[in-house]
Design a protein around this motif. Structure first.
Motif, PDB file in Angstrom:
ATOM      1  N   ALA A 222      -7.877  18.736   9.309  1.00 35.85           N
ATOM      2  CA  ALA A 222      -8.175  17.354   8.950  1.00 35.85           C
ATOM      3  C   ALA A 222      -8.962  16.723  10.095  1.00 35.85           C
ATOM      4  O   ALA A 222      -8.402  16.153  11.019  1.00 35.85           O
ATOM      5  CB  ALA A 222      -6.897  16.583   8.707  1.00 35.85           C
TER       6      ALA A 222
ATOM      7  N   SER B 251      -3.905  -1.840   4.869  1.00 35.48           N
ATOM      8  CA  SER B 251      -3.628  -0.883   5.938  1.00 35.48           C
ATOM      9  C   SER B 251      -4.905  -0.208   6.447  1.00 35.48           C
ATOM     10  O   SER B 251      -4.892   0.508   7.434  1.00 35.48           O
ATOM     11  CB  SER B 251      -2.655   0.175   5.427  1.00 35.48           C
ATOM     12  OG  SER B 251      -3.139   0.720   4.218  1.00 35.48           O
TER      13      SER B 251
ATOM     14  N   LEU C 251     -13.170  21.851   5.808  1.00 38.72           N
ATOM     15  CA  LEU C 251     -12.421  22.048   4.580  1.00 38.72           C
ATOM     16  C   LEU C 251     -11.865  23.461   4.539  1.00 38.72           C
ATOM     17  O   LEU C 251     -10.696  23.690   4.251  1.00 38.72           O
ATOM     18  CB  LEU C 251     -13.373  21.849   3.384  1.00 38.72           C
ATOM     19  CG  LEU C 251     -12.950  20.917   2.261  1.00 38.72           C
ATOM     20  CD1 LEU C 251     -13.923  21.061   1.113  1.00 38.72           C
ATOM     21  CD2 LEU C 251     -11.530  21.182   1.827  1.00 38.72           C
TER      22      LEU C 251
ATOM     23  N   ARG D 252     -14.470   6.440  -1.639  1.00 36.94           N
ATOM     24  CA  ARG D 252     -14.710   6.204  -3.065  1.00 36.94           C
ATOM     25  C   ARG D 252     -14.808   4.707  -3.318  1.00 36.94           C
ATOM     26  O   ARG D 252     -13.952   3.936  -2.895  1.00 36.94           O
ATOM     27  CB  ARG D 252     -13.586   6.834  -3.887  1.00 36.94           C
ATOM     28  CG  ARG D 252     -13.646   8.364  -3.853  1.00 36.94           C
ATOM     29  CD  ARG D 252     -12.333   9.019  -4.172  1.00 36.94           C
ATOM     30  NE  ARG D 252     -11.820   8.666  -5.493  1.00 36.94           N
ATOM     31  CZ  ARG D 252     -12.275   9.164  -6.644  1.00 36.94           C
ATOM     32  NH1 ARG D 252     -13.260  10.022  -6.650  1.00 36.94           N
ATOM     33  NH2 ARG D 252     -11.737   8.806  -7.777  1.00 36.94           N
TER      34      ARG D 252
ATOM     35  N   MET E  51     -13.711  14.162   7.592  1.00 39.72           N
ATOM     36  CA  MET E  51     -13.156  13.995   6.257  1.00 39.72           C
ATOM     37  C   MET E  51     -13.056  12.525   5.883  1.00 39.72           C
ATOM     38  O   MET E  51     -13.157  12.170   4.734  1.00 39.72           O
ATOM     39  CB  MET E  51     -11.766  14.622   6.193  1.00 39.72           C
ATOM     40  CG  MET E  51     -11.813  16.119   6.215  1.00 39.72           C
ATOM     41  SD  MET E  51     -10.187  16.825   5.989  1.00 39.72           S
ATOM     42  CE  MET E  51      -9.999  16.689   4.232  1.00 39.72           C
ATOM     43  N   ALA E  52     -12.854  11.692   6.877  1.00 38.49           N
ATOM     44  CA  ALA E  52     -12.696  10.268   6.602  1.00 38.49           C
ATOM     45  C   ALA E  52     -14.043   9.631   6.255  1.00 38.49           C
ATOM     46  O   ALA E  52     -14.102   8.488   5.840  1.00 38.49           O
ATOM     47  CB  ALA E  52     -12.082   9.564   7.802  1.00 38.49           C
TER      48      ALA E  52
ATOM     49  N   ALA F  93     -15.998  10.319   3.878  1.00 38.40           N
ATOM     50  CA  ALA F  93     -16.260  10.210   2.452  1.00 38.40           C
ATOM     51  C   ALA F  93     -15.317   9.171   1.863  1.00 38.40           C
ATOM     52  O   ALA F  93     -14.111   9.261   2.056  1.00 38.40           O
ATOM     53  CB  ALA F  93     -16.044  11.559   1.782  1.00 38.40           C
TER      54      ALA F  93
ATOM     55  N   THR G 226     -18.812   7.773  -3.162  1.00 38.46           N
ATOM     56  CA  THR G 226     -18.798   8.185  -4.561  1.00 38.46           C
ATOM     57  C   THR G 226     -18.410   6.957  -5.380  1.00 38.46           C
ATOM     58  O   THR G 226     -17.517   6.217  -4.980  1.00 38.46           O
ATOM     59  CB  THR G 226     -17.736   9.276  -4.797  1.00 38.46           C
ATOM     60  OG1 THR G 226     -17.876  10.243  -3.784  1.00 38.46           O
ATOM     61  CG2 THR G 226     -17.896   9.911  -6.156  1.00 38.46           C
TER      62      THR G 226
ATOM     63  N   GLY H   8      -4.285   4.006  -3.835  1.00 41.95           N
ATOM     64  CA  GLY H   8      -5.139   4.991  -3.172  1.00 41.95           C
ATOM     65  C   GLY H   8      -6.049   5.812  -4.065  1.00 41.95           C
ATOM     66  O   GLY H   8      -6.553   6.842  -3.653  1.00 41.95           O
ATOM     67  N   ASN H   9      -6.303   5.365  -5.318  1.00 44.46           N
ATOM     68  CA  ASN H   9      -7.219   6.131  -6.178  1.00 44.46           C
ATOM     69  C   ASN H   9      -8.666   6.024  -5.712  1.00 44.46           C
ATOM     70  O   ASN H   9      -9.487   6.873  -5.982  1.00 44.46           O
ATOM     71  CB  ASN H   9      -7.129   5.648  -7.622  1.00 44.46           C
ATOM     72  CG  ASN H   9      -5.828   6.084  -8.257  1.00 44.46           C
ATOM     73  OD1 ASN H   9      -4.962   6.620  -7.574  1.00 44.46           O
ATOM     74  ND2 ASN H   9      -5.694   5.859  -9.539  1.00 44.46           N
TER      75      ASN H   9
ATOM     76  N   ASP I 127       0.808  -1.212   0.000  1.00 44.20           N
ATOM     77  CA  ASP I 127       0.000   0.000   0.000  1.00 44.20           C
ATOM     78  C   ASP I 127       0.843   1.263   0.000  1.00 44.20           C
ATOM     79  O   ASP I 127       1.906   1.318   0.605  1.00 44.20           O
ATOM     80  CB  ASP I 127      -0.919   0.018   1.230  1.00 44.20           C
ATOM     81  CG  ASP I 127      -1.832  -1.192   1.269  1.00 44.20           C
ATOM     82  OD1 ASP I 127      -1.734  -2.004   0.326  1.00 44.20           O
ATOM     83  OD2 ASP I 127      -2.608  -1.319   2.213  1.00 44.20           O
TER      84      ASP I 127
ATOM     85  N   THR J  50     -18.504  19.630   7.332  1.00 42.03           N
ATOM     86  CA  THR J  50     -17.469  19.206   6.394  1.00 42.03           C
ATOM     87  C   THR J  50     -16.910  20.421   5.673  1.00 42.03           C
ATOM     88  O   THR J  50     -15.706  20.566   5.509  1.00 42.03           O
ATOM     89  CB  THR J  50     -18.047  18.232   5.357  1.00 42.03           C
ATOM     90  OG1 THR J  50     -18.966  17.387   6.017  1.00 42.03           O
ATOM     91  CG2 THR J  50     -16.964  17.424   4.711  1.00 42.03           C
TER      92      THR J  50
ATOM     93  N   LYS K 237      -4.086  13.691   0.500  1.00 39.92           N
ATOM     94  CA  LYS K 237      -4.621  13.056  -0.709  1.00 39.92           C
ATOM     95  C   LYS K 237      -4.771  14.091  -1.806  1.00 39.92           C
ATOM     96  O   LYS K 237      -5.109  15.239  -1.552  1.00 39.92           O
ATOM     97  CB  LYS K 237      -6.007  12.466  -0.396  1.00 39.92           C
ATOM     98  CG  LYS K 237      -5.913  11.133   0.276  1.00 39.92           C
ATOM     99  CD  LYS K 237      -5.907  10.053  -0.752  1.00 39.92           C
ATOM    100  CE  LYS K 237      -5.800   8.693  -0.117  1.00 39.92           C
ATOM    101  NZ  LYS K 237      -5.089   7.781  -0.986  1.00 39.92           N
TER     102      LYS K 237
END
Lengths: 287, 243
Positions: free
Chosen positions: B17, B207, B12, B26, B21-22, B24, B65, B81-82, A117, B8, A125
């Motif tokens: 942080a 992880s 932002l 994908r 934030m965590a 959301a 998302t 991590g995309n 990872d 949020t 990010k």
């Protein structure tokens, strides 16, 4: 889009087509043509900038700069494009995230690489996880643009380097005899005449660039090839508009599109070449 | 709902942080494997996994998302991590488990079936069989003695049978059932179904244990109240699975 499309199972013939060709997915397909044009318009200035920087670096009087120019052009030209296209966006993305990670989360103790990872803190990010999808897509697109610019910039650098060397020496010596400074000679004599020699190479590069745009698809950008494949695939009864494998038809559309684009470009470059070679001591300039 | 959005945005704006934030994440899927996941006519991700995923996100109180990614690079892009999960009809296997982690299964082990042109009665153990790259079916064929031809998308594996490049295609039963039904008798099931692979789970970075725990809890919750059973019945022709 149209009212009669409310229930797709009831329409047929022309009205079926009018509904089918205006589905949300097809609108995405039409919009993706803009992605191709955006890529072309965005990369060309960067390619020329990289090209000039590379060509001038290769002509520099300082050895390290010359090495840098030579290293850039020969490295990019010697590595298959596809490998570069796959490498640059991933390396750039992880590089940017790593730097942001160092900057924003310096108190983070865990390593960035944990086994397979690549982990950076949420705030580092790029783009942020909570950003809307279009930000992610634009970011991916810009990374792809950069990859294109780096690769094609190296080819442009080589073309420009060759063209700068092709301008007759007598022209520059005459300019020097008139008392022009080095900068004046470059701007007024060397550069304008260089174009006549560079254009055939550059127009060739433009054609290759057009034909390389489907590589966007390889980088995960939803371009015309992506949507053509997606729309053309067999649609079973789960879809509102079922149809068999129509990929051939969709790819045919792309074929015509690219042929049209390169045909128009060729006309444009023919005109441009005629204009810049007027009065030149080349065969093109005497007709 | 409004309050969370406000918070949020505030987080932002101030660049803090915070934990919100965590929230959301994908969801990565292939979008080419109906009925599991596909891109519908409106251009949105749809299918069984879309509904399961949305239900899980609701239970786990995550804002999800949906993004599509080619099957080939779906694991590398998760790892780099995309996106944060793979929810793409991916069977849990030991091989994949070495690279990523899986949640508990949200779909039971499903036999894979062969499809060939109608009337085909050759010996499948010596035949040319098409399968999608990096699938359990591809590794099964490779070790079975039959000749394997691989393709990047499910669509191409079926096209290979149609144009005679392969004798048969091996894939998940539910995907092929739709194709056979839509082919007007051109294609038919052949040979015996083979049982390969475990159930289908959601792929998560090794992880990312926090997300894995959240999703496991959510999966247990939709199993317990029958939501999952109803979704499976809806998308897989009334199939009944007991949890």
């Amino acid at each position: 889009m149209f009212n009669h499309c409310a229930d797709p199972s009831l329409v047929d013939g022309l009205s079926w087509w009018s509904c089918y060709l205006t589905t949300g997915k097809h609108i995405n397909f039409y919009q993706s043509f803009l992605v191709v044009f955006a890529l072309l318009l965005l990369t060309v200035p960067i390619i020329l900038a990289f090209g000039f920087a590379g060509a001038l670096a290769r002509r520099s009087r300082m050895l390290p700069v010359r090495w840098f120019g030579l290293g850039y052009t020969s490295m990019v030209r010697g590595i298959p494009d596809i490998i570069f296209f796959l490498f640059v966006p991933i390396a750039m993305d992880q590089g940017i995230e790593y730097l942001r990670h160092q900057w924003k989360c310096s108190d983070w103790l865990e390593p960035v690489r944990q086994g397979n990872d690549f982990v950076v803190c949420t705030a580092a990010k790029m783009p942020l996880g909570i950003s809307p999808q279009w930000v992610h897509e634009t970011y991916g697109f810009l990374l792809a643009t950069l990859a294109f610019a780096i690769v094609f910039g190296a080819f442009a650098a080589n073309t420009l380097h060759g063209a700068l060397g092709a301008v007759p020496k007598a022209q520059l010596e005459t300019a020097a005899a008139f008392g022009m400074s080095r900068g004046q000679i470059f701007r007024r004599i060397h550069l304008p005449q260089m174009w006549a020699y560079a254009l055939p190479g550059l127009s060739n590069l433009w054609m290759i660039l057009i034909k390389a745009t489907p590589l966007l698809f390889l980088l995960g950008v939803e371009d015309i090839v992506y949507w053509a494949r997606e729309l053309g695939g067999t649609k079973t009864a789960r879809f509102a508009y079922p149809h068999p494998d129509w990929r051939l038809g969709y790819f045919l559309v792309l074929l015509v599109f690219y042929l049209g684009l390169t045909w128009v470009s060729e006309k444009f470059f023919n005109n441009l070449t005629r204009r810049v070679s007027k009065g030149q001591t080349t065969i093109g300039g005497t007709v | 709902m409004k309050l969370t959005t406000l918070l949020t945005t505030a987080a932002l704006a101030t660049g803090i942080a915070s934990a919100s934030m965590a929230d959301a994440i994908r969801m990565g899927t292939e979008g080419a494997y109906p009925p599991y996941n596909f891109v519908n006519d409106a251009g949105e991700v749809d299918g069984f996994e879309r509904e399961v995923g949305d239900a899980l996100c609701e239970r786990a109180e995550l804002e999800c998302t949906w993004v599509t990614n080619d099957w080939d690079s779906i694991i590398p892009n998760l790892v780099s991590g995309n996106y944060d999960t793979i929810i793409a009809g991916m069977s849990i296997t030991d091989e994949r488990d070495e690279v990523i982690d899986f949640t508990s299964e949200y779909f039971p082990p499903d036999p894979s079936t062969y499809v060939a042109l109608a009337g085909y009665d050759g010996d499948l153990s010596g035949a040319v069989v098409a399968a999608q790259t990096s699938t359990i079916q591809a590794s099964y064929i490779a070790s079975s003695g039959a000749t394997l031809v691989e393709f990047a998308t499910p669509e191409e594996t079926v096209a290979a049978v149609r144009n005679g490049e392969a004798d048969a295609v091996l894939a998940d039963d539910a995907f092929l059932a739709d194709i056979v039904n839509a082919s007007n008798g051109e294609l038919a099931f052949t040979g015996e179904p083979v049982s390969i692979g475990g159930g289908i789970g959601m792929g998560i970075r090794e992880s990312d244990t926090e997300l894995k725990d959240k999703m496991n809890a959510a999966i247990a919750s939709i199993k317990a109240d029958g939501t999952l059973t109803a979704l499976i019945a809806k998308w897989f022709d009334g199939r009944m699975v007991k949890y």
